[in-house]
Design an enzyme around this catalytic site. Sequence first.
Site, PDB file in Angstrom:
ATOM      1  N   ARG A  45       0.830  -1.202   0.000  1.00 56.76           N
ATOM      2  CA  ARG A  45       0.000   0.000   0.000  1.00 56.76           C
ATOM      3  C   ARG A  45       0.867   1.254   0.000  1.00 56.76           C
ATOM      4  NH1 ARG A  45      -2.260   2.149   4.580  1.00 56.76           N
ATOM      5  NH2 ARG A  45      -2.207   0.128   5.622  1.00 56.76           N
ATOM      6  N   ASP A 168      -5.451  20.347 -14.644  1.00 59.08           N
ATOM      7  CA  ASP A 168      -5.941  19.053 -15.115  1.00 59.08           C
ATOM      8  C   ASP A 168      -5.623  18.964 -16.606  1.00 59.08           C
ATOM      9  OD1 ASP A 168      -7.318  16.822 -15.990  1.00 59.08           O
ATOM     10  OD2 ASP A 168      -9.106  17.221 -14.796  1.00 59.08           O
TER      11      ASP A 168
END
Length: 375
Positions: A45, A168
């Site tokens: 993780r 973005d």
Amino acid sequence: MRFDTRLVHAGHELAEGTGDVVPPLHLASTYAHGVQDPPAYFYARGENPTREALERALAALEDVRFATVFASGQAAGATALATLAGAGRVIVSDDVYGGTYALLTSSRLDVRPVDLADPAAVADAFADPWAAEALVWVETPTNPMLKVADLAEVCRRAHARGCLVLVDNTLAGPALQQPLRWGADVTLCSTTKSVAGHLDVLGGALVHDRADLHDLFTTHRTTTGSVPSPFDSFLVHRGLKTLSLRTARQVETAGKLASALRESPHVAEVRYPGLPGHPGHEVAARQMSGFGSVVAFRYRADVAGLLRRSRYFADAVSLGGVRSLAQCPATTTHRPIPPDVRLRLGITDDLVRLSVGIEDPEDLLEDLLQALSPS
């Protein structure tokens, strides 16, 4: 090392002992410390070699030190909001992807939409004392209206007010636009789209050149578990290697389709930055190396019929992939936006958005022209 060579080589050296010419796929969820000298891996993780190879490759594309990859573009965006919007205020492009709109409106942040493609609106926004130290979220070109913001100007004004700028870059992708070179602090990209390019994997990334942000992003990702799997990281990295080749075909074809659509009696309006009449054409020509693979237009007849008649444009969401897609944003990707806001932005039921793939341009052109005819 030039851009196209980085696509193939960055993030991976030949594997010691085996000579793998592609990054190996490491599937382990945990690592034995006793065999690591010094220990570098603890739990997947947090750390994974396959994921890290992809991160090195993505960072190299913008010639910076850091990239942090996520399970999706939305996960990358959620991490950015959680870690960068410290002042609680966000200035955002008024025309954004529907998922971004949902993400922002579900937060407890004070969000102010601004037409960042309009120089006057940009000047007014940053003249307001409210803007100080806000996070500035720029989408350019926007989805689906294809507005183009002047990144250098937005970044200049934002930094003068102590703001961080996130861009973005999903619709353009790193082959066509590299926001960090124009002053942005962070590039966000849904690697699901053109980076991976094959419509078979989800992913997202935050690319930047600040060690403090790298620590923030990776810590938040590890804590929330928004990591991509090793196999997903492998697929994104594999797709990345052909990004320039795919993008060149897509941009060339998109330009041809946009020009043909402009001449069709069945089309009321065409939105594509590559057309000289587009309001953002000159800015796009300056800050992008190509005008993109997405074309939007207003259809004078039944959109559902148009989508049914097409043989090669699948009626599906997403963009940037090898297969061509067509959709009505108002009823799909931008449904989270209230109808009155959609109407004000021009995202109406007659708007069709094309994502141009790598098929033969003449086949796509013939198919689109026959689908446009309602008879």
